[in-house]
Design a protein around this motif. Sequence first.
Motif, short mmCIF file in Angstrom:
data_model
loop_
_atom_site.label_atom_id
_atom_site.label_comp_id
_atom_site.label_asym_id
_atom_site.label_seq_id
_atom_site.Cartn_x
_atom_site.Cartn_y
_atom_site.Cartn_z
N VAL A 60 3.39 -3.96 7.62
CA VAL A 60 2.50 -4.05 7.66
C VAL A 60 2.74 -3.15 5.69
N ARG A 61 3.77 -2.63 5.72
CA ARG A 61 4.13 -1.80 5.05
C ARG A 61 4.06 -3.30 3.62
N ALA A 62 4.57 -4.58 3.87
CA ALA A 62 4.84 -5.33 3.14
C ALA A 62 3.70 -5.92 1.92
N VAL A 63 2.94 -5.86 3.14
CA VAL A 63 1.70 -6.00 2.61
C VAL A 63 1.02 -5.07 1.98
N GLY A 64 1.27 -3.66 2.27
CA GLY A 64 0.42 -3.20 1.54
C GLY A 64 0.49 -3.08 -0.16
N MET A 65 -0.80 -2.82 -0.65
CA MET A 65 -0.84 -2.51 -2.13
C MET A 65 -0.01 -1.11 -2.78
N ALA A 66 -0.37 -0.26 -2.16
CA ALA A 66 -0.56 1.78 -2.81
C ALA A 66 1.09 1.95 -2.35
N PRO A 67 1.91 0.96 -0.99
CA PRO A 67 2.95 1.61 -1.93
C PRO A 67 3.58 0.82 -2.43
N ARG A 68 3.34 -0.24 -3.06
CA ARG A 68 4.13 -0.99 -4.15
C ARG A 68 3.36 -0.21 -5.96
N PHE A 69 2.21 0.22 -5.68
CA PHE A 69 1.60 0.44 -6.97
C PHE A 69 2.63 2.31 -7.25
N SER B 255 -25.69 -11.34 -1.79
CA SER B 255 -26.62 -10.47 -2.36
C SER B 255 -25.23 -9.29 -3.28
N GLN B 256 -26.17 -8.72 -3.32
CA GLN B 256 -25.33 -7.22 -4.32
C GLN B 256 -24.17 -6.63 -3.86
N VAL B 257 -25.16 -5.55 -2.09
CA VAL B 257 -24.99 -4.98 -2.13
C VAL B 257 -23.76 -5.39 -0.64
N TRP B 258 -23.79 -7.08 -0.11
CA TRP B 258 -22.57 -7.66 0.62
C TRP B 258 -22.07 -7.60 -0.02
N ALA B 259 -21.58 -7.95 -1.39
CA ALA B 259 -20.46 -7.78 -2.42
C ALA B 259 -19.70 -6.90 -2.70
N LEU B 260 -19.87 -5.66 -2.67
CA LEU B 260 -19.96 -4.69 -2.84
C LEU B 260 -19.30 -3.69 -1.17
N LEU B 261 -19.90 -4.04 -0.38
CA LEU B 261 -19.38 -3.44 0.77
C LEU B 261 -18.63 -4.47 0.81
N GLY B 262 -18.36 -5.73 1.13
CA GLY B 262 -16.94 -6.30 1.37
C GLY B 262 -15.66 -6.15 0.10
N SER B 263 -16.04 -6.23 -0.57
CA SER B 263 -14.77 -6.11 -1.63
C SER B 263 -14.58 -4.78 -1.60
N VAL B 264 -14.74 -3.34 -1.25
CA VAL B 264 -14.57 -2.38 -0.78
C VAL B 264 -13.76 -1.93 0.59
N LEU B 265 -14.55 -3.19 0.77
CA LEU B 265 -13.55 -2.81 2.82
C LEU B 265 -12.31 -3.19 2.66
N VAL B 266 -12.23 -4.70 1.85
CA VAL B 266 -11.10 -5.66 2.20
C VAL B 266 -9.93 -4.99 0.95
N LEU B 267 -10.25 -4.55 -0.29
CA LEU B 267 -9.64 -3.33 -0.74
C LEU B 267 -9.20 -2.14 -0.70
N PHE B 268 -9.83 -1.54 0.25
CA PHE B 268 -9.06 -0.69 1.33
C PHE B 268 -8.20 -0.65 1.90
N ALA B 269 -8.72 -2.20 2.87
CA ALA B 269 -7.56 -2.43 3.65
C ALA B 269 -6.51 -3.25 3.56
N ILE B 270 -5.98 -3.56 1.80
CA ILE B 270 -4.86 -3.19 1.41
C ILE B 270 -3.88 -3.31 0.76
N LEU B 271 -5.14 -1.71 0.04
CA LEU B 271 -4.29 -0.92 -0.27
C LEU B 271 -3.49 0.25 0.79
N TYR B 272 -4.62 0.57 1.74
CA TYR B 272 -3.62 1.94 2.70
C TYR B 272 -3.76 1.26 3.98
N ALA B 273 -3.43 0.30 4.27
CA ALA B 273 -3.22 -0.42 5.73
C ALA B 273 -1.62 0.53 6.03
N PRO B 274 -0.50 0.71 4.94
CA PRO B 274 0.37 0.76 5.59
C PRO B 274 0.25 2.62 5.45
#
Lengths: 368, 242
Positions: free
Chosen positions: B194-203, B159-178
């Motif tokens: 954790v810092r190596a896989v996080g997206m925000a520090p590289r950005f 469903s669209q709701v699951w797509a949105l929630l799932g995407s936000v969850l995965v994205l924020f986890a990868i972005l802000y894990a460090p």
Amino acid sequence: METAHSPREAAVSMQKLERRFASGAGVGPIEAELHYGEVIGLLGPNGAGKSTLMRLMTGFLTPGAGSVRIAGLVPATCGVAPAAAGAWQSGAAARMYLGYAPEDAPLYAELTPREQLTFVAEARDMPRRAAAEAAQRALERAGAGSVADRLNGTLSKGNRSRVNIAQALVGDPRIVLLDEPTGGLDPAQRQLFYELIQELGKELCVLISTHVLGDATAICTRLLVLRDGRLVADGGVNEIVRAGQREQLLVKIRSGAKEAPLEHDLARALGVPVVADSAKARESGVDAAFRIDVASTVREHGQVDTAGGGAAAGRDDAGAAMSGSEVLQERVFDWAVEHGYRIVGMEQVAGDLGEVFRRLTVERAPGE
Amino acid sequence: MRRIGAVWRKELRVLRGAMMLYAAGALFLAFAAFYFFHMYGFAARDIATVRPFFGAIPPLLSLFVAVLCMRTFPEERRRGTWEVLRTLPLRPGDAVVGTYGAVFTVALGTIALTLPVVLGAGLLGELDWGVVAGEYLAAILLAATVTAICIFVAVGARSQVWALLGSVLVLFAILYAPSAAAEVGLSGQAREVVRAVGMAPRFDDLIRGVLDTADVAYFVVLTAAFLYGAVIRYVSTRREAL
């Protein structure tokens, strides 16, 4: 797909094809071959598995067991190993042979029919200009040319059905699968659709899923009948009617009573199903007309199942042999006399396709 | 390539007709500009830099792309066109890459719409245009990766709701894990991983004007990995009961 095919070459081949869902619903095992130059009707009540079977043919679903081949190719795989890349390519090649109109005409609401059909043609690997021409041709063929540039989301049900049919014709596929295609078509549009399918059926393999018997008898050269996911009949329309026909007794009554209580009363007296035929009653100017299956009456009462009513099914008062039909007529006569009803006529008739279809798809054999 | 192009054009036309796209795009730009000029107070500062503006982009762009991807495969399922798409002679990669391309194009278009904000800032102060180019490269790489992640989630979402929630969850986890790892007091090797896989520090490194090939490779590899994963998920949905 301009390749010529021999009419007897299998367009679609199903071998022990089966797909069951967790609910127990599904289809199979199915063994059948569909050929070019045939218009095949896929008949069955709701939930019989018609759409599932079509989805297996298109590759939308993968089989649980057995196989389906489109022009000798497997239409889909759910294999994800690196080696499956070849199968993905082969699946796309198989689907090049197919034109498919799914049930309920799903269309992209934000696109016009022309845009949607151009997309379908481009997905069939046609260059953009050729795709636009193919889309226009298909729209005109399906009688949807006048709505080509309106948004799909604003189309009437009939026009959506026509665009859906056009979608299955884009790019001249050799095998056309139409799932309940006539929903929303008015009688004139339906007639045009019949003519189109008859034209296509001269060279292509056309499979139409329907529960409208009129559609099936008007255009199909062959019928596949499904019940509970299993193929219960496969043959020409006349062949299936002949094989499935059983002798019936048509009883016309003048009683002054209403049809429904009479039907109930007669069924109880005979101990077998009795079907009211209101159209026949109106046509004959009587209060009620009923159809009673001769073979079931004889079977129900422990006599020899004569089917055609030819063999001895009972004995009259003088000990002479009576056919199944005669036994039934005597019982109906006794019932009418007992209640003071007037029997205007009793005649032996043959069942039509509707009756054969009902028996094939609804009735259970003894012990089933 | 022709089939990928067909899906790309179709998807762009479908997105063009979605009012939600315009609303989400306008909100993205409005929030970014508001943050930059009002909350950060660009005009009142002595330093001419648009780094805070680009610093606000990751969460906003993630939300925007997640909303866009909700309109792709989950929407196809909802209205039944999924059956049309899946029965056309497309290979799995054609459908996934074509759809990815369309969403990425819209994301790029939205990033391009930030140009007036940056050019406006350039008129108010002396910007280092080399750094600005690096900041745009970072935004483009981020858009590419975020789109691939959202497409990966959307392909299998019922469903669209699951797509949105799932995407936000995965994205924020990868972005802000460090940052989260630092908050919870993770230290040593675990923190480095954790810092190596996080997206925000590289950005952040990229928008500071440090063009490290390892950072660029990180975004390219992550994009390719999630796209490949999306193709695999697309293929395996043929097993589904409806």
